[in-house]
Every structure is written in structure tokens, then in C-alpha cells.
Design a protein around this motif. Sequence first.
Motif, PDB file in Angstrom:
ATOM      1  N   VAL A  48      -1.835   6.461 -10.316  1.00 17.80           N
ATOM      2  CA  VAL A  48      -3.080   5.404 -10.599  1.00 17.80           C
ATOM      3  C   VAL A  48      -4.359   6.055 -10.955  1.00 17.80           C
ATOM      4  N   ALA A 107       0.866  -1.254   0.063  1.00 13.10           N
ATOM      5  CA  ALA A 107      -0.109  -0.013   0.080  1.00 13.10           C
ATOM      6  C   ALA A 107       0.842   1.197   0.165  1.00 13.10           C
ATOM      7  N   SER A 123      -3.825  -6.974  -5.940  1.00 15.30           N
ATOM      8  CA  SER A 123      -4.797  -6.605  -4.956  1.00 15.30           C
ATOM      9  C   SER A 123      -6.165  -6.634  -5.638  1.00 15.30           C
ATOM     10  N   VAL A 148      -1.027  -3.120  -7.602  1.00 17.92           N
ATOM     11  CA  VAL A 148      -2.760  -2.589  -7.765  1.00 17.92           C
ATOM     12  C   VAL A 148      -3.466  -3.989  -8.442  1.00 17.92           C
ATOM     13  N   ARG A 191       3.539   1.111 -16.904  1.00 20.11           N
ATOM     14  CA  ARG A 191       2.079   0.642 -15.937  1.00 20.11           C
ATOM     15  C   ARG A 191       1.500  -0.541 -16.684  1.00 20.11           C
ATOM     16  N   LEU A 249       1.802   2.346  -3.491  1.00 17.22           N
ATOM     17  CA  LEU A 249       0.484   2.658  -4.108  1.00 17.22           C
ATOM     18  C   LEU A 249       0.069   4.039  -3.673  1.00 17.22           C
ATOM     19  N   TYR A 250       0.284   4.386  -2.470  1.00 17.06           N
ATOM     20  CA  TYR A 250      -0.126   5.678  -2.113  1.00 17.06           C
ATOM     21  C   TYR A 250       0.769   6.716  -2.618  1.00 17.06           C
ATOM     22  N   ASN A 302       2.027   6.881  -5.325  1.00 19.78           N
ATOM     23  CA  ASN A 302       1.811   6.850  -6.794  1.00 19.78           C
ATOM     24  C   ASN A 302       0.344   6.924  -7.020  1.00 19.78           C
ATOM     25  N   ARG A 303      -0.471   7.464  -6.175  1.00 14.63           N
ATOM     26  CA  ARG A 303      -1.997   7.335  -6.107  1.00 14.63           C
ATOM     27  C   ARG A 303      -2.352   8.237  -7.367  1.00 14.63           C
ATOM     28  N   THR A 334       4.324  -0.790  -8.719  1.00 17.75           N
ATOM     29  CA  THR A 334       3.330  -0.215  -8.059  1.00 17.75           C
ATOM     30  C   THR A 334       2.035  -0.526  -8.717  1.00 17.75           C
ATOM     31  N   PHE A 335       2.013  -0.678 -10.020  1.00 19.33           N
ATOM     32  CA  PHE A 335       0.892  -1.283 -10.857  1.00 19.33           C
ATOM     33  C   PHE A 335       0.848  -2.741 -10.844  1.00 19.33           C
ATOM     34  N   THR A 361       4.878  -9.532  -8.912  1.00 24.90           N
ATOM     35  CA  THR A 361       4.787  -8.221  -8.162  1.00 24.90           C
ATOM     36  C   THR A 361       6.360  -7.860  -7.738  1.00 24.90           C
TER      37      THR A 361
END
Length: 236
Positions: A92, A82, A217, A214, A183, A85-86, A88-89, A210-211, A198
Motif C-alpha cells: 500500500v 485493518a 476507508s 483502503v 490494486r 491492510l496491515y 499488505n502495508r 485490501t485495496f 469490498t
Amino acid sequence: MDGLWAHLSGGALLWLTLTLGVYAIADRLSLLVQRNPLANPVLHSVWVIGVILVASGTPYQTYFDGAYFIHFLLGPSTVALALPLYENRRVVMRSLVPIVAALLVGSIATIGSVIVCAAVFDLPAMITISSLPKSATSGVAMGISQSVGGDASLTAILVVATGIVGAVMATPLLNLLRIEDRRARGFAVGLAAHGVGTARAFQVHPLTGTFAGVAMSLNGLMTAVLVPLAASFLGG
């Protein structure tokens, strides 16, 4: 010597240390060959440890009990995804529409491929149902498999095999298809090869990882919805 080995093999530290040591060596070798996909550290750690277990006559359950701490860390390590992910929010969110489209197509394709293979090769229903969640991360896949009447142990094996094959094949295949967008590459690897893919994606580039996270998940959630429907269709 037999008595000494019996004493050592029953200790948790032996198998935990062995697993970490083998992976550290495999990861170092992977780094030396510039992260060549064929030098995937997970792939080589699996066969090396497997050879050691067979050669020493150690039951898998003994090994698993000793290395359980690594299994326990699967949960926290997945949650830790996470953080990138945060960070690069915004990237995304700008890709939200293609993410949803790719998720739907990819999730349906991974499950559909199992159904097609089952029909072509006339696979038993148990194997087919256990194979349906193979592209979800292990904890999710095993739970889904149990809920639809599959064999969780078989599912776990298929999940690991899928992850390793996906991590090894992803880079050459995406290069062959001339897909260069980080991405898209990350999302494809994470969706098809879950945690192992991943981890490989993060080795390539943080945005790719990161992607991939995502995709891993979201595919877990999508798989939890689609697999019971597919199992019902198959009569599971």
C-alpha cells in the motif's frame, strides 16, 4: 396459524436466522457458479427477504429490530479490514501517490455525478443532497446526510443500491476496460461500491480486497469533507 405467525414474527431470532440462512444459501449458489457477478449474494438476499416481508405483511421496522445484530456488526467488520491492510502495508505504501490521485478523482467524480444527474433530471433538492454521500459506507453516509439536511433513510437505500450495482458491474466493466492490476481493480470497487464492493473484492483476491478496503476507508473521510461543500453549493 395467524396467531402463531404473529408470535414468531415478533421474535428477534426469526429474522436474524432468516437473514443469515438466506445469505448462506445465496453465497453457496454464488460459489457454485464460480462467483459470477450476477450471482452476488447480497443482491439476491435483498430481493428474497423483501419478497418474504411483503408476502407476510411484516413491517420493515419489525424486521430491522429482529436483525439488528447484523447491523451492529457493520462497525466491527469495517474495523476488521485493518488486518489485511496491515498485512499488505508495504504494498500500500509503495502505491501511495497513485492512491491519493485516484482518491481525489474518484471522490469528486462520485459526488459530481450526482450533481450532473440532478441538473439533467431536475431532481428535488432533498433527493440530491441525500444522494451525495451514496458511495460512502452506510454508517458514514447516513451521518453525513443528516448533517447537511438530507434524509438518512433515503441515503441508506441509495448506499445499498450503489453497493450492489457496483459489485455486480465492477468485474465486467473492469474487464472491458482491460484493467488487470489487482490494486487498481480493488481500489476502484472499494471507492465506488464501499462495503458491498469490498466484500466482492475479497472474494476475488486478498490483495484486491485490501485495496478496496483502503479505498472505502479513505473515501469515507473524503466524502465527509466534500459533501458539505457540495451541499453548500447546491444551497442545502
